[in-house]
Design a protein around this motif. Structure first.
Motif, mmCIF file in Angstrom:
data_model
loop_
_atom_site.group_PDB
_atom_site.id
_atom_site.type_symbol
_atom_site.label_atom_id
_atom_site.label_comp_id
_atom_site.label_asym_id
_atom_site.label_seq_id
_atom_site.Cartn_x
_atom_site.Cartn_y
_atom_site.Cartn_z
ATOM 1 N N ALA A 101 0.831 -1.207 0.000
ATOM 2 C CA ALA A 101 0.000 0.000 0.000
ATOM 3 C C ALA A 101 0.861 1.250 0.000
ATOM 4 O O ALA A 101 0.555 2.234 -0.686
ATOM 5 C CB ALA A 101 -0.925 -0.008 1.212
ATOM 6 N N THR A 105 1.083 4.516 -2.744
ATOM 7 C CA THR A 105 0.641 5.816 -2.262
ATOM 8 C C THR A 105 1.158 7.016 -3.059
ATOM 9 O O THR A 105 0.366 7.897 -3.424
ATOM 10 C CB THR A 105 0.981 5.962 -0.764
ATOM 11 N N TRP A 125 -5.537 0.371 0.304
ATOM 12 C CA TRP A 125 -5.301 0.468 1.744
ATOM 13 C C TRP A 125 -6.282 -0.392 2.530
ATOM 14 O O TRP A 125 -5.917 -0.997 3.545
ATOM 15 C CB TRP A 125 -5.361 1.928 2.189
#
Length: 226
Positions: A101, A105, A125
């Motif tokens: 995750a 990002t 997420w």
């Protein structure tokens, strides 16, 4: 003698690693950690002062998860079989979800203001945090199904490829693809536990994939913004 089956889910050793194998694995981890710390520091410094101050929070999450996954992996893989190693195994496997995750990002931040970007960020997420919870709470029941989930989340970017292709530099996309392929190929060695030096080889692919993705972040957030 301790029953191997009672701790096989967290020791991941069908046979004891030799001293040479442990040394090789240590070297791979140390090189990965040193390189990540150095490159991550340069990335954050240049982004903060010159190229992408608005992306610093996303970049900090990425660099933090990168260092965490490598550091925890180093501790877990070099720790002798013991109750401590069993707990480190939980954090090691959970950290992988956070790292996946975290890697997404910075790139999703670029398209974060769009419905596609927000939906993808929520999915990545959300799925990763579910994986973290499963690994921390019931890791012995999750088993190698986690590998499929790692791959599913990792390759979920193909769902928003068009949006990313319209926003990210071409070289960044190629680096992302190369990193994903490297990680995926490395799983062969992760599962091939009877192979000599398999753990070190698996981590070579991990460090290689992480390096390609780190370069992709630098390419996107620094090089193409200078």
């Amino acid at each position: 003698m301790q029953n191997t089956k009672s701790y096989s889910w967290w020791s991941r050793e069908q046979r004891p690693y030799t001293f040479a194998e442990k040394v090789a694995d240590s070297i791979v981890h140390l090189l990965g950690l040193i390189g990540a710390a150095a490159a991550g520091s340069i990335l954050l410094t240049l982004a903060t002062t010159q190229t992408a101050p608005d992306a610093v929070p996303a970049l900090s999450v990425y660099v933090g998860t990168l260092l965490a996954v490598l550091g925890i992996s180093f501790a877990y893989n070099l720790w002798p079989v013991s109750p401590v190693k069993k707990w480190l195994a939980r954090f090691d496997q959970a950290a992988i979800f956070l790292f996946i995750a975290g890697t997404y990002t910075p790139f999703l931040a670029v398209i974060g203001g769009t419905p596609v970007g927000m939906a993808m960020t929520t999915f990545v997420w959300g799925a990763s945090l579910i994986g973290v919870a499963l690994k921390l709470i019931i890791p012995e029941r999750f088993g190698r199904l986690a590998i499929a989930l790692y791959l599913a989340i990792g390759w979920s970017g193909v769902l928003v490829f068009q949006s990313l292709a319209q926003t990210l530099p071409e070289t960044t996309l190629w680096l992302l693809l190369a990193g994903g392929v490297t990680y995926s190929l490395g799983i062969i060695f992760h599962l091939w536990e009877k192979l000599k030096f398999q753990n070190a080889l698996w981590h070579v692919f991990v460090v290689g994939g992480a390096s390609l993705h780190l370069w992709a972040v630098i390419d996107c957030m620094v090089i193409h913004r200078l």
